[in-house]
Design an enzyme around this catalytic site. Structure first.
Site, PDB file in Angstrom:
ATOM      1  N   CYS A 113     -32.298 -45.349  18.483  1.00  0.00           N
ATOM      2  CA  CYS A 113     -31.445 -44.866  17.385  1.00  0.00           C
ATOM      3  C   CYS A 113     -31.884 -43.517  16.825  1.00  0.00           C
ATOM      4  O   CYS A 113     -31.094 -42.840  16.155  1.00  0.00           O
ATOM      5  CB  CYS A 113     -31.402 -45.913  16.271  1.00  0.00           C
ATOM      6  SG  CYS A 113     -30.852 -47.536  16.840  1.00  0.00           S
ATOM      7  N   HIS A 238     -28.988 -42.330  10.337  1.00  0.00           N
ATOM      8  CA  HIS A 238     -28.566 -43.214  11.422  1.00  0.00           C
ATOM      9  C   HIS A 238     -27.647 -44.284  10.848  1.00  0.00           C
ATOM     10  O   HIS A 238     -27.971 -44.926   9.836  1.00  0.00           O
ATOM     11  CB  HIS A 238     -29.780 -43.855  12.102  1.00  0.00           C
ATOM     12  CG  HIS A 238     -29.404 -45.015  12.972  1.00  0.00           C
ATOM     13  ND1 HIS A 238     -28.407 -44.939  13.911  1.00  0.00           N
ATOM     14  CD2 HIS A 238     -29.878 -46.293  13.014  1.00  0.00           C
ATOM     15  CE1 HIS A 238     -28.288 -46.121  14.509  1.00  0.00           C
ATOM     16  NE2 HIS A 238     -29.156 -46.950  13.979  1.00  0.00           N
ATOM     17  N   ASN A 268     -22.749 -49.620  14.672  1.00  0.00           N
ATOM     18  CA  ASN A 268     -24.011 -48.986  15.046  1.00  0.00           C
ATOM     19  C   ASN A 268     -23.901 -48.515  16.490  1.00  0.00           C
ATOM     20  O   ASN A 268     -23.888 -49.329  17.417  1.00  0.00           O
ATOM     21  CB  ASN A 268     -25.146 -49.990  14.874  1.00  0.00           C
ATOM     22  CG  ASN A 268     -26.513 -49.416  15.213  1.00  0.00           C
ATOM     23  OD1 ASN A 268     -26.617 -48.395  15.893  1.00  0.00           O
ATOM     24  ND2 ASN A 268     -27.571 -50.071  14.766  1.00  0.00           N
TER      25      ASN A 268
END
Length: 312
Positions: A113, A238, A268
């Site tokens: 990520c 993020h 995500n």
């Protein structure tokens, strides 16, 4: 030239949208359960004929077009991803072939990520050192390939997509100094492991780390750029989970900044999440050219990397 800058950005998401109501028909969950815990309402899911390099290629082509550049103007391609199925050719080489970029240095960067902000720092360093003239920096992940769709704790989180940036030399530093690091002994908290590979995480451990340890680290990234959080016009964290993004942004103290909340419609998307959200903010006119924006990636390996950039 004393620095580098982002000349343009672009993003791409697959056409298929998976809603919370769709997920409720697949696992024991509901729209209320998902939105109250992670804030996600929809996510885009790529089909079996849409590999990671195709997602990346679409985003990169848009960034190139926005910068007014041709493929031959690029001599470095960096792709941040953790969902490449094949080891070789890597995603960067495949994207270069798709776009017709002649003889670039082509590397993949896997920091999950936090991959895009690591890749952006690497491109900044390469351009400032004279090792590259112009770089394509791409974050692209197909999280649906590594998801257990029977596990309601993880399948509600993920989405697929890509975002890209063109980095070039600049008289002024349009990309600030990176602050990066990790907590390797806690690497087990976020995993993509096994055969077939599957995404898993220790949600409470990640939440505590992100909301208690990362605000101070993000402030230090601002300090490296010579700014305070109150000077920021935008914050792109993020896009892990709205219940992480909001308290982290509040503790950071960026009181005048637009805070990206693309997670609500994209889920995500791992390494894609920051450039995807940044590109949308630029496209929507919510941040303007020259605005200082904090990019801050965190997650897998309990790694983090952040820098202040000037909006293209």
């Amino acid at each position: 030239m004393n620095g580098s800058r982002i000349a343009a950005v672009g993003h791409y998401q697959p056409a298929r949208v998976l809603t919370n109501e769709d997920l409720a028909g697949m696992v024991d969950t509901s729209d209320e359960w998902i939105t109250s815990r992670v804030g996600i309402r929809t996510r885009h899911i790529a089909g079996p004929d849409e590999p990671v390099d195709e997602l990346a290629g679409h985003a990169a082509a848009k960034a190139l077009a926005a910068a007014g550049l041709a493929p031959g103007d690029i001599d470095l391609v960096l792709v941040a991803t953790s969902t490449a199925i094949d080891r070789s050719p890597n995603m960067a080489a495949r994207v270069a072939a798709r776009l017709g970029i002649p003889s670039p240095a082509a590397m993949d960067i896997n920091v999950v990520c936090a991959g895009f902000t690591h890749a952006l720092a690497t491109a900044d360093h390469a351009v400032r050192a004279g090792a590259a003239t112009r770089a394509l920096v791409i974050g692209a992940d197909k999280m649906s390939d590594v998801t257990d769709w029977s596990d309601r704790t993880t399948c509600v989180l993920v989405g697929d997509g890509a975002g890209a940036a063109v980095v070039e030399a600049s008289e002024d530093a349009g990309i600030g100094p990176v602050l990066w690091g990790s907590v390797p002994e806690m690497g087990h908290a976020v995993r993509i492991e096994g055969q077939p590979a599957r995404f898993a995480q220790e949600g409470q451990s990640v939440y505590r780390w992100a909301t208690t340890q990362l605000p101070a680290i993000a402030r230090r990234a601002c300090e490296r750029a010579g700014l305070g959080p109150e000077d920021l016009a935008g914050v792109v964290l993020h896009q892990a989970n709205l219940r992480i993004i909001e308290p982290l942004a509040e503790k950071l103290g960026a009181v005048n900044a637009v805070v990206a909340r693309d997670v609500t419609e994209s889920g995500n998307t791992s390494a894609a999440s920051i450039p995807l959200a940044l590109s949308k903010l630029v496209e929507q006119g919510r941040i303007s050219g020259g605005d200082p924006v904090l990019l801050f990636g965190f997650g897998g390996n309990l790694s983090y990397a952040g820098q202040v950039i000037r909006c293209p």
